[in-house]
Design a protein around this motif. Sequence first.
Motif, PDB file in Angstrom:
ATOM      1  N   VAL A 152       8.530   9.690  -2.198  1.00  0.00           N
ATOM      2  CA  VAL A 152       7.164   9.826  -1.689  1.00  0.00           C
ATOM      3  C   VAL A 152       6.154   9.511  -2.781  1.00  0.00           C
ATOM      4  N   VAL A 153       6.427   9.964  -4.011  1.00  0.00           N
ATOM      5  CA  VAL A 153       5.541   9.681  -5.139  1.00  0.00           C
ATOM      6  C   VAL A 153       5.396   8.173  -5.323  1.00  0.00           C
ATOM      7  N   GLU A 154       6.522   7.492  -5.273  1.00  0.00           N
ATOM      8  CA  GLU A 154       6.525   6.038  -5.455  1.00  0.00           C
ATOM      9  C   GLU A 154       5.788   5.332  -4.322  1.00  0.00           C
ATOM     10  N   ILE A 155       6.035   5.756  -3.093  1.00  0.00           N
ATOM     11  CA  ILE A 155       5.380   5.122  -1.946  1.00  0.00           C
ATOM     12  C   ILE A 155       3.866   5.327  -2.014  1.00  0.00           C
ATOM     13  N   VAL A 156       3.442   6.547  -2.374  1.00  0.00           N
ATOM     14  CA  VAL A 156       2.005   6.816  -2.503  1.00  0.00           C
ATOM     15  C   VAL A 156       1.376   5.916  -3.558  1.00  0.00           C
ATOM     16  N   LEU A 157       2.048   5.771  -4.701  1.00  0.00           N
ATOM     17  CA  LEU A 157       1.531   4.900  -5.756  1.00  0.00           C
ATOM     18  C   LEU A 157       1.406   3.462  -5.277  1.00  0.00           C
ATOM     19  N   PHE A 158       2.428   2.968  -4.586  1.00  0.00           N
ATOM     20  CA  PHE A 158       2.399   1.587  -4.102  1.00  0.00           C
ATOM     21  C   PHE A 158       1.250   1.372  -3.121  1.00  0.00           C
ATOM     22  N   ILE A 159       1.095   2.296  -2.179  1.00  0.00           N
ATOM     23  CA  ILE A 159       0.059   2.137  -1.154  1.00  0.00           C
ATOM     24  C   ILE A 159      -1.336   2.193  -1.774  1.00  0.00           C
ATOM     25  N   VAL A 160      -1.535   3.132  -2.710  1.00  0.00           N
ATOM     26  CA  VAL A 160      -2.837   3.232  -3.370  1.00  0.00           C
ATOM     27  C   VAL A 160      -3.126   1.978  -4.184  1.00  0.00           C
ATOM     28  N   LEU A 161      -2.113   1.472  -4.888  1.00  0.00           N
ATOM     29  CA  LEU A 161      -2.292   0.245  -5.662  1.00  0.00           C
ATOM     30  C   LEU A 161      -2.646  -0.936  -4.767  1.00  0.00           C
ATOM     31  N   ILE A 162      -1.967  -1.051  -3.624  1.00  0.00           N
ATOM     32  CA  ILE A 162      -2.261  -2.147  -2.698  1.00  0.00           C
ATOM     33  C   ILE A 162      -3.669  -2.014  -2.154  1.00  0.00           C
ATOM     34  N   HIS A 163      -4.071  -0.784  -1.820  1.00  0.00           N
ATOM     35  CA  HIS A 163      -5.411  -0.570  -1.284  1.00  0.00           C
ATOM     36  C   HIS A 163      -6.490  -0.884  -2.320  1.00  0.00           C
ATOM     37  N   LYS A 164      -6.235  -0.550  -3.597  1.00  0.00           N
ATOM     38  CA  LYS A 164      -7.210  -0.792  -4.655  1.00  0.00           C
ATOM     39  C   LYS A 164      -7.197  -2.228  -5.159  1.00  0.00           C
ATOM     40  N   ASP A 165      -6.220  -3.001  -4.763  1.00  0.00           N
ATOM     41  CA  ASP A 165      -6.088  -4.375  -5.260  1.00  0.00           C
ATOM     42  C   ASP A 165      -7.267  -5.244  -4.832  1.00  0.00           C
ATOM     43  N   LYS A 166      -7.769  -6.023  -5.785  1.00  0.00           N
ATOM     44  CA  LYS A 166      -8.846  -6.973  -5.519  1.00  0.00           C
ATOM     45  C   LYS A 166      -8.451  -8.331  -6.085  1.00  0.00           C
ATOM     46  N   GLU A 167      -8.275  -9.284  -5.180  1.00  0.00           N
ATOM     47  CA  GLU A 167      -7.931 -10.650  -5.553  1.00  0.00           C
ATOM     48  C   GLU A 167      -6.645 -10.714  -6.373  1.00  0.00           C
ATOM     49  N   GLY A 168      -5.706  -9.847  -6.065  1.00  0.00           N
ATOM     50  CA  GLY A 168      -4.381  -9.915  -6.684  1.00  0.00           C
ATOM     51  C   GLY A 168      -4.291  -9.352  -8.078  1.00  0.00           C
ATOM     52  N   ASN A 169      -5.293  -8.582  -8.530  1.00  0.00           N
ATOM     53  CA  ASN A 169      -5.251  -8.094  -9.910  1.00  0.00           C
ATOM     54  C   ASN A 169      -4.232  -6.980 -10.131  1.00  0.00           C
ATOM     55  N   LEU A 170      -3.855  -6.246  -9.067  1.00  0.00           N
ATOM     56  CA  LEU A 170      -2.885  -5.162  -9.212  1.00  0.00           C
ATOM     57  C   LEU A 170      -1.503  -5.513  -8.649  1.00  0.00           C
ATOM     58  N   ILE A 171      -1.383  -6.694  -8.080  1.00  0.00           N
ATOM     59  CA  ILE A 171      -0.080  -7.110  -7.523  1.00  0.00           C
ATOM     60  C   ILE A 171       1.014  -7.126  -8.585  1.00  0.00           C
ATOM     61  N   PRO A 172       0.758  -7.664  -9.808  1.00  0.00           N
ATOM     62  CA  PRO A 172       1.828  -7.645 -10.821  1.00  0.00           C
ATOM     63  C   PRO A 172       2.253  -6.248 -11.223  1.00  0.00           C
ATOM     64  N   VAL A 173       1.334  -5.275 -11.192  1.00  0.00           N
ATOM     65  CA  VAL A 173       1.689  -3.895 -11.518  1.00  0.00           C
ATOM     66  C   VAL A 173       2.632  -3.334 -10.453  1.00  0.00           C
ATOM     67  N   ILE A 174       2.337  -3.606  -9.173  1.00  0.00           N
ATOM     68  CA  ILE A 174       3.199  -3.131  -8.084  1.00  0.00           C
ATOM     69  C   ILE A 174       4.579  -3.757  -8.189  1.00  0.00           C
ATOM     70  N   GLN A 175       4.617  -5.066  -8.403  1.00  0.00           N
ATOM     71  CA  GLN A 175       5.910  -5.750  -8.478  1.00  0.00           C
ATOM     72  C   GLN A 175       6.723  -5.258  -9.670  1.00  0.00           C
ATOM     73  N   ALA A 176       6.056  -5.076 -10.812  1.00  0.00           N
ATOM     74  CA  ALA A 176       6.773  -4.568 -11.980  1.00  0.00           C
ATOM     75  C   ALA A 176       7.243  -3.133 -11.749  1.00  0.00           C
ATOM     76  N   ALA A 177       6.450  -2.319 -11.023  1.00  0.00           N
ATOM     77  CA  ALA A 177       6.834  -0.935 -10.741  1.00  0.00           C
ATOM     78  C   ALA A 177       8.064  -0.877  -9.837  1.00  0.00           C
ATOM     79  N   ILE A 178       8.171  -1.812  -8.895  1.00  0.00           N
ATOM     80  CA  ILE A 178       9.351  -1.856  -8.025  1.00  0.00           C
ATOM     81  C   ILE A 178      10.607  -2.094  -8.854  1.00  0.00           C
ATOM     82  N   LEU A 179      10.556  -3.100  -9.709  1.00  0.00           N
ATOM     83  CA  LEU A 179      11.718  -3.409 -10.543  1.00  0.00           C
ATOM     84  C   LEU A 179      11.929  -2.338 -11.600  1.00  0.00           C
TER      85      LEU A 179
END
Length: 473
Positions: A152-179
Amino acid sequence: MVASARSSLHTEQNRINVGDAGRISKHSEPAPTSQSQAILPTHHEKPIRRPGMFRVNTAGESGRTGFHPLHFVTVCFRSTCTLSMLVSVLWPVVPAAIAIYFARPNLHVWIFALNYIAMVPSANLLGFAGGELAKKLPKVWGVLLETTLSSVVEIVLFIVLIHKDKEGNLIPVIQAAILGSILANLLLCLGLCFFFGGLKRHEQSFHEAVSEVGSGLLLVAGFGLLIPSAFYAALSSGSTKAIISPQDLERSTLVISRSTSVILLVAFIMFLFYNLHSHHSIFDEVLKRDEHTAEDRDEELQRAKLTLCECFVAIAISLTFVCMSAVFLVEEIEHIVERGVSDNFMGLILVPLVEKAAEHLTAIDEAWDNQINFALFHCLGPSIQTALLNAPLAVIVGWGLDKNMGLNFEIFMIVLVVLSILVVGNFLRDGKSNYLEGGLCVLVYVIIAVTTWYYPKVEGHSAGGHSTGGHAE
């Protein structure tokens, strides 16, 4: 007189024969087959009928009902092990982190640092409450519940990161967090389990039902996550004769990512069905044997525990604080990255360490007490859930929010994950572990962390989640 003697002798002989026949009928049952002599059941056996959803007469019983505030606080603070109890000392940081977010919103580094620390005791309470509730459920259901709560902690972080993303600036953080989540569980958590579990004994043995299924699923998941990245890397490198425009390549990669996410979700549903229905008896017996042979079983039986009501209260409180800290933490990531911390290091190392803290503490404590099958479940289970559930969910949520979230990872990162899955699978093959294998896994993780620190920042992310503007030093 002779006839009378013969008659009584004949009567006595008949009585003896009847008695022998009775004894023979009782003791001449067919010898049990090799299957019935097996330590563990197989999936061909009929499943055992359970009296209800919650188990009774187990180590999970508290002997109380309702909610008792003082007892609740005492049990939660003591937790299940010394290491977990020490983490509870960090609880004063939680209100401080919340207060500084509202009182001094311009102190970005302090807000990030305090909320990063605050997530540890909150996640620890979530893991403890989940473990207390899990002990009241059937074994496999309980372990999967613990894994889900930690995710749940991980899912919350991913969703918040996606919601806060602007023009793909947080996409690399999400992808790196998954791996990074997969790497942290496979190399760091499993390595520490093997290391600390091996310090007290020559070696530890685990059942192939846990290790083979887990490593096989992870290999398939790693292959699925690799395909979109390999597709993009092959067609964008110029080493192929295929003719495709950059826009078409990005669009095709994103479609492949979304299709792969749906397929991985189907694989996760199959995994749940396998664990909870068709083969649950195998895993139930494996974990039950671990529970009964645990070195701290007597202490566990005598330890004060939470009631069912208190479990739900603890989960609600910890989830509230975890979600608040996650939101505050994510809002400061961009400011921390601007100060020189690589977005890949942020996602691959820093974020997974804090989001998986509770899971790691639980698994290490189980390995120390020689419950190595439980520890394996807590290492492989979250990795499988991240690859087959959390990552696809992040892509689908991004799809719904019209964000260009895909599975087109940096090829360097995804190759590290696949190689790590192969290394861990090789260690699990013989069904035994020792401190040397654990130490090697941890050292490999440290090497990855050092390398990631120097990995350049990725800018100008496109629809596929990959860089179109090159790498900036």
